[in-house]
Design a protein around this motif. Structure first.
Motif, short mmCIF file in Angstrom:
data_model
loop_
_atom_site.label_atom_id
_atom_site.label_comp_id
_atom_site.label_asym_id
_atom_site.label_seq_id
_atom_site.Cartn_x
_atom_site.Cartn_y
_atom_site.Cartn_z
N ALA A 189 0.82 -1.21 0.03
CA ALA A 189 0.35 0.01 -0.50
C ALA A 189 0.62 1.34 0.33
CB ALA A 189 -0.56 0.20 0.97
N SER A 190 2.07 1.00 -0.67
CA SER A 190 2.87 2.11 -0.70
C SER A 190 1.93 3.13 -1.06
CB SER A 190 4.38 1.90 -1.67
OG SER A 190 4.69 1.61 -2.56
N THR A 191 2.73 4.78 -1.28
CA THR A 191 2.09 5.69 -2.63
C THR A 191 3.11 6.14 -2.64
OG1 THR A 191 0.94 7.58 -1.81
CG2 THR A 191 2.30 7.67 -0.44
N THR A 192 2.93 7.23 -4.20
CA THR A 192 3.62 7.55 -5.06
C THR A 192 4.14 8.71 -4.96
OG1 THR A 192 3.66 5.51 -6.22
CG2 THR A 192 4.68 7.48 -7.57
N LEU A 193 5.24 9.14 -4.82
CA LEU A 193 5.49 10.62 -5.10
C LEU A 193 5.11 11.83 -6.32
CD1 LEU A 193 6.29 10.22 -2.28
CD2 LEU A 193 6.94 12.59 -2.12
N TRP A 194 4.91 12.67 -6.70
CA TRP A 194 5.07 13.18 -8.49
C TRP A 194 5.54 14.80 -8.35
CZ3 TRP A 194 4.54 9.93 -12.60
CH2 TRP A 194 3.65 8.75 -12.33
N VAL A 195 5.72 14.91 -9.50
CA VAL A 195 5.99 16.84 -9.17
C VAL A 195 6.11 17.20 -10.75
CG1 VAL A 195 8.73 15.94 -10.00
CG2 VAL A 195 7.92 18.24 -8.78
N ALA A 196 5.57 17.93 -10.50
CA ALA A 196 5.38 18.72 -12.22
C ALA A 196 5.10 20.20 -12.05
CB ALA A 196 3.79 18.42 -11.87
N THR A 197 5.30 21.37 -12.96
CA THR A 197 5.71 22.47 -12.98
C THR A 197 4.62 22.81 -13.19
OG1 THR A 197 6.07 22.61 -15.68
CG2 THR A 197 7.61 22.52 -13.92
N VAL A 198 3.48 24.00 -12.76
CA VAL A 198 2.45 24.70 -12.83
C VAL A 198 2.34 25.38 -13.67
CG1 VAL A 198 1.24 26.50 -11.17
CG2 VAL A 198 2.85 24.88 -9.82
N ASN A 199 1.52 25.03 -14.62
CA ASN A 199 1.38 26.20 -15.41
C ASN A 199 0.98 27.18 -15.80
OD1 ASN A 199 0.99 23.74 -16.99
ND2 ASN A 199 -1.17 23.98 -17.05
N ASN A 200 0.13 28.20 -14.75
CA ASN A 200 0.26 29.84 -14.54
C ASN A 200 2.13 29.95 -13.89
OD1 ASN A 200 -0.11 28.73 -12.03
ND2 ASN A 200 -1.69 30.32 -11.68
N SER A 201 2.70 29.57 -14.06
CA SER A 201 3.71 30.35 -12.99
C SER A 201 4.26 31.58 -13.62
CB SER A 201 5.23 29.32 -13.29
OG SER A 201 6.19 29.21 -12.48
N PRO A 202 4.81 32.16 -12.84
CA PRO A 202 5.20 33.56 -13.39
C PRO A 202 6.63 33.26 -13.96
CG PRO A 202 4.79 33.87 -10.49
CD PRO A 202 4.78 32.22 -10.99
N ASN A 203 6.55 32.21 -12.91
CA ASN A 203 8.25 32.55 -14.02
C ASN A 203 8.99 31.46 -14.41
OD1 ASN A 203 11.54 32.37 -14.44
ND2 ASN A 203 12.11 33.48 -13.41
#
Length: 276
Positions: free
Chosen positions: A233-247
């Motif tokens: 029952a392990s969980t997976t971490l995800w990373v993503a850039t935000v579309n409305n990022s100021p930079n």
């Protein structure tokens, strides 16, 4: 035949020689001034090149469980070119996704489960996610184990605290409850795994289910008891850039750093299982 030099001739030669010496002297002075000016300009250019780049301000929305790598992550971000001054917002993954959907400013999102990141994608708030790491759960009790809990079978009548099912750690807790054929009656359900840990360490709870990473971070303040089937029952971490990022460029650089081998090493030290 010998040439005769008159006094006038000698005088003329002397004048020419004097003029030549003056000209050479003036020429040397001009060249020296030019060299000095060039040297000053070069030094100024070098000083300008050596000046540190101004830090770019970025905002990272990170699942509560990732707070254990905050210090290392901000340090490494400060070494990027240009350096970044990262503001951190650690909370339950569902809360972070909701904040983004409501227009909160951020550059990068890390969720503690696939469901939350899927929701962020469906909302159109993030770009393509990348798998970061896996995490699993353990049970923690206060240091000294006051009520003598030895396993998940000893939880009847115990003040147990779990995560709310609406957040990733709560979803994992529900899976483990089923896998172990348990019927748990927690005294409270928390919105973030850090809140579960806090109630155990301050004595408000006699036991809690938290991520292994949180247990490691708590050190001697808790004792750890393994939960059967935790790896299932392990969980997976995800990373993503935000579309409305100021930079957007800075967001990409920060996401790349989070997925780097350096951060993977720190994740492993903290108890995660890095994906790369």
């Amino acid at each position: 035949m010998y040439r005769k030099f008159t006094l006038a001739t000698v005088a003329t030669v002397a004048l020419v020689g004097t003029a030549t010496l003056v000209a050479c002297s003036n020429s040397g002075t001009d060249e020296g001034t030019t060299v000095t000016t060039s040297g000053s300009a070069s030094a100024a250019d070098s000083a300008s090149a050596a000046a540190p780049a101004e830090a770019v301000e970025t905002q990272l929305f990170g699942a509560s469980s990732t707070r254990v790598i905050n210090d290392e992550l901000t340090r490494l971000a400060g070494e990027l070119d240009p350096p970044q001054d990262v503001a951190l917002n650690n909370d339950g993954s569902g809360t972070l996704v909701t904040q983004l959907n409501e227009g909160a400013d951020a550059d990068v999102l890390i969720t503690a489960d696939t469901k939350s990141m899927d929701q962020a994608e469906a909302d159109g708030t993030v770009g393509e996610p990348q798998e970061l790491a896996a995490n699993s759960m353990v049970m923690v009790v206060p240091a000294g184990n006051p009520v003598g809990i030895r396993s998940v079978e000893d939880l009847d009548g115990v003040d147990l605290v779990l995560c709310d099912p609406q957040v990733p750690c709560g979803g994992v807790s529900e899976q483990l409850e089923k896998l172990n054929d348990l019927d748990l009656t927690p005294v409270s359900l928390e919105g973030a795994v850090g809140d579960v840990l806090g109630k155990v360490t301050n004595g408000e709870a006699e036991a809690g289910w938290v991520y292994r990473t949180d247990a490691l971070a708590a050190g001697d303040d808790v004792e750890v008891i393994d939960i059967p089937h935790a790896n299932e029952a392990s969980t997976t971490l995800w990373v993503a850039t935000v579309n409305n990022s100021p930079n957007p460029e800075a967001a990409e650089a920060l996401a790349k750093l989070i997925l780097s081998d350096e951060v993977a090493t720190r994740l492993e030290e903290a108890g995660f299982t890095p994906s790369n």
